[in-house]
Design a protein around this motif. Structure first.
Motif, mmCIF file in Angstrom:
data_model
loop_
_atom_site.group_PDB
_atom_site.id
_atom_site.type_symbol
_atom_site.label_atom_id
_atom_site.label_comp_id
_atom_site.label_asym_id
_atom_site.label_seq_id
_atom_site.Cartn_x
_atom_site.Cartn_y
_atom_site.Cartn_z
ATOM 1 N N CYS A 1 0.937 -1.285 -0.019
ATOM 2 C CA CYS A 1 0.066 0.076 0.053
ATOM 3 C C CYS A 1 0.755 1.504 -0.179
ATOM 4 O O CYS A 1 1.891 1.486 0.792
ATOM 5 C CB CYS A 1 -1.046 0.042 1.209
ATOM 6 S SG CYS A 1 -2.094 1.385 1.369
ATOM 7 N N THR A 2 0.263 2.305 -0.763
ATOM 8 C CA THR A 2 0.853 3.538 -0.856
ATOM 9 C C THR A 2 -0.036 4.590 -0.918
ATOM 10 O O THR A 2 0.019 5.736 -1.103
ATOM 11 C CB THR A 2 1.560 3.591 -2.264
ATOM 12 O OG1 THR A 2 1.238 3.734 -3.568
ATOM 13 C CG2 THR A 2 3.046 2.675 -2.116
ATOM 14 N N SER A 3 -1.049 4.483 -0.043
ATOM 15 C CA SER A 3 -2.363 5.137 -0.139
ATOM 16 C C SER A 3 -1.911 6.475 0.790
ATOM 17 O O SER A 3 -2.848 7.272 0.519
ATOM 18 C CB SER A 3 -3.542 4.710 0.383
ATOM 19 O OG SER A 3 -3.881 3.437 -0.605
ATOM 20 N N CYS A 4 -1.354 6.363 1.651
ATOM 21 C CA CYS A 4 -0.948 7.823 2.290
ATOM 22 C C CYS A 4 0.432 8.005 2.764
ATOM 23 O O CYS A 4 1.477 6.867 2.545
ATOM 24 C CB CYS A 4 -1.749 7.936 3.668
ATOM 25 S SG CYS A 4 -0.836 6.982 5.219
ATOM 26 N N LEU B 1 2.298 7.988 4.904
ATOM 27 C CA LEU B 1 3.308 7.148 6.113
ATOM 28 C C LEU B 1 4.019 5.773 5.601
ATOM 29 O O LEU B 1 5.119 5.561 6.016
ATOM 30 C CB LEU B 1 2.149 6.741 6.948
ATOM 31 C CG LEU B 1 1.642 7.593 7.796
ATOM 32 C CD1 LEU B 1 0.411 7.162 8.793
ATOM 33 C CD2 LEU B 1 2.568 8.531 8.552
ATOM 34 N N HIS B 2 3.737 5.758 4.293
ATOM 35 C CA HIS B 2 4.616 4.392 3.855
ATOM 36 C C HIS B 2 5.777 4.873 3.316
ATOM 37 O O HIS B 2 6.932 4.178 3.275
ATOM 38 C CB HIS B 2 3.819 3.771 2.409
ATOM 39 C CG HIS B 2 4.063 4.626 1.386
ATOM 40 N ND1 HIS B 2 3.235 5.734 0.843
ATOM 41 C CD2 HIS B 2 4.891 4.575 0.087
ATOM 42 C CE1 HIS B 2 3.874 6.237 -0.552
ATOM 43 N NE2 HIS B 2 4.896 5.481 -0.650
ATOM 44 N N LYS C 1 5.041 -2.448 6.929
ATOM 45 C CA LYS C 1 3.601 -2.544 7.591
ATOM 46 C C LYS C 1 3.596 -3.447 8.909
ATOM 47 O O LYS C 1 4.280 -4.374 8.730
ATOM 48 C CB LYS C 1 2.723 -2.983 6.577
ATOM 49 C CG LYS C 1 2.341 -2.270 5.338
ATOM 50 C CD LYS C 1 2.810 -0.584 5.116
ATOM 51 C CE LYS C 1 2.312 -0.371 3.595
ATOM 52 N NZ LYS C 1 3.393 0.158 2.910
ATOM 53 N N ILE D 1 -4.091 1.979 11.834
ATOM 54 C CA ILE D 1 -3.325 2.034 10.663
ATOM 55 C C ILE D 1 -2.179 0.948 10.783
ATOM 56 O O ILE D 1 -1.736 0.982 11.673
ATOM 57 C CB ILE D 1 -2.910 3.624 10.386
ATOM 58 C CG1 ILE D 1 -1.973 3.832 11.514
ATOM 59 C CG2 ILE D 1 -4.144 4.406 10.396
ATOM 60 C CD1 ILE D 1 -1.302 5.407 11.303
ATOM 61 N N LYS D 2 -1.433 0.917 9.670
ATOM 62 C CA LYS D 2 -0.646 -0.215 9.566
ATOM 63 C C LYS D 2 0.964 0.345 9.230
ATOM 64 O O LYS D 2 1.867 -0.390 9.746
ATOM 65 C CB LYS D 2 -0.686 -0.985 8.166
ATOM 66 C CG LYS D 2 -2.358 -1.467 8.186
ATOM 67 C CD LYS D 2 -2.753 -2.020 9.488
ATOM 68 C CE LYS D 2 -4.440 -2.595 9.189
ATOM 69 N NZ LYS D 2 -5.011 -2.795 10.467
ATOM 70 N N CYS D 3 0.874 1.808 9.214
ATOM 71 C CA CYS D 3 2.524 2.253 9.111
ATOM 72 C C CYS D 3 2.513 3.165 10.455
ATOM 73 O O CYS D 3 1.841 3.909 10.981
ATOM 74 C CB CYS D 3 2.543 3.113 8.027
ATOM 75 S SG CYS D 3 2.294 1.980 6.343
ATOM 76 N N ALA E 1 -7.270 6.862 5.015
ATOM 77 C CA ALA E 1 -6.779 6.131 4.061
ATOM 78 C C ALA E 1 -6.320 4.577 4.359
ATOM 79 O O ALA E 1 -6.770 3.813 3.573
ATOM 80 C CB ALA E 1 -5.379 6.862 3.605
ATOM 81 N N CYS E 2 -6.477 4.323 5.648
ATOM 82 C CA CYS E 2 -6.187 2.960 6.053
ATOM 83 C C CYS E 2 -7.488 2.149 6.310
ATOM 84 O O CYS E 2 -7.488 1.182 6.823
ATOM 85 C CB CYS E 2 -5.223 2.751 7.365
ATOM 86 S SG CYS E 2 -3.971 1.508 7.214
ATOM 87 N N PHE F 1 -8.543 -1.227 4.990
ATOM 88 C CA PHE F 1 -7.888 -2.465 5.557
ATOM 89 C C PHE F 1 -8.467 -2.876 6.987
ATOM 90 O O PHE F 1 -8.554 -3.789 7.136
ATOM 91 C CB PHE F 1 -6.434 -1.968 5.874
ATOM 92 C CG PHE F 1 -5.609 -2.031 4.503
ATOM 93 C CD1 PHE F 1 -6.058 -2.737 3.453
ATOM 94 C CD2 PHE F 1 -4.747 -1.128 4.325
ATOM 95 C CE1 PHE F 1 -4.849 -2.845 2.461
ATOM 96 C CE2 PHE F 1 -3.792 -0.914 2.834
ATOM 97 C CZ PHE F 1 -4.295 -1.924 2.018
HETATM 98 S S1 SF4 Z 1 -1.111 3.790 6.825
HETATM 99 FE FE1 SF4 Z 1 -2.331 2.389 5.784
HETATM 100 S S2 SF4 Z 1 -3.132 3.480 4.075
HETATM 101 FE FE2 SF4 Z 1 -1.259 4.529 5.104
HETATM 102 S S3 SF4 Z 1 0.433 3.683 3.470
HETATM 103 FE FE3 SF4 Z 1 0.259 2.566 5.563
HETATM 104 S S4 SF4 Z 1 -0.971 0.590 4.944
HETATM 105 FE FE4 SF4 Z 1 -1.469 2.256 3.404
#
Ligand code: SF4
Length: 180
Positions: A16-19, A21-22, A28, A85-87, A102-103, A106
């Motif tokens: 994921c590169t949706s926000c 934080l990646h 993740k 969130i995952k990041c 964004a997360c 998931f």
């Molecule tokens: S925090 Fe969630 S939405 Fe943002 S990049 Fe990480 S996995 Fe993707």
């Protein structure tokens, strides 16, 4: 996103590169615990240890979560823990609204595929991400969208304010019938 299996979903998350934080996270942080849990704990966001290892709740707060799990008398196969969130947000700041949004898919997909009997929100960020700020009081359980949802103190809050531990135990005892 329509994932047919937990395995498929958990393979998608690392890409994921949706926000933004990646860009700063090491990796993740997806899930710890059972693939078929009775109880699903939802924490806040990965911290430094989690970012380094890829495992949720692996530091000091993880030890306190283990104590909560022991107090709840849960077996290993009966629980799982994920984050909103995952990041990891830089400097361990709270995730902002855009990152939570964004997360969110998931989070929703993990909940649907893990299909727990009870969802336990650990702290205000989990509440904000899942049902909206101020929906539940501490120790309060409600049925929300067909799920039993209970709000407890985050383990890190118990490290800094140990006087909350007996209160947390009271919340657990008052809701024990949900999982026993
Ligand atoms: S925090 Fe969630 S939405 Fe943002 S990049 Fe990480 S996995 Fe993707």
């Amino acid at each position: 996103m329509n994932c047919v299996s937990l395995e498929e979903l958990e393979k998608q998350i690392p890409t994921c590169t949706s926000c933004p934080l990646h860009e700063t996270a090491t990796q993740k942080v997806i899930r710890k615990g059972s693939e078929n849990p009775k109880i699903l704990f939802i924490g806040e966001a990965p911290g430094k240890n989690e970012d380094e290892t890829g495992v949720p709740f692996c530091g000091r707060a993880g030890k306190v979560l283990d104590q909560i799990i022991d107090y709840m008398r849960l077996d290993e196969q009966e629980w799982a823990v994920i984050n909103t969130i995952k990041c990891r947000p830089p400097n361990n700041r709270n995730p902002n609204k855009k990152e939570l949004q964004a997360c969110r898919s998931f989070l929703e997909n993990q909940i649907e595929l893990l299909d727990p009997k009870v969802i336990i929100l650990l702290g205000n960020t989990a509440e904000t991400a899942f049902v909206g700020k101020g929906t539940l009081g501490w120790g309060e359980c409600r049925e929300i969208d067909g799920s039993k949802v209970l709000k407890l103190y985050h383990p890190a809050a118990l490290i800094y304010t140990r006087s909350r531990i007996p209160e947390q135990h009271q919340f657990i005892d008052a809701n024990r019938k949900l999982w026993e």
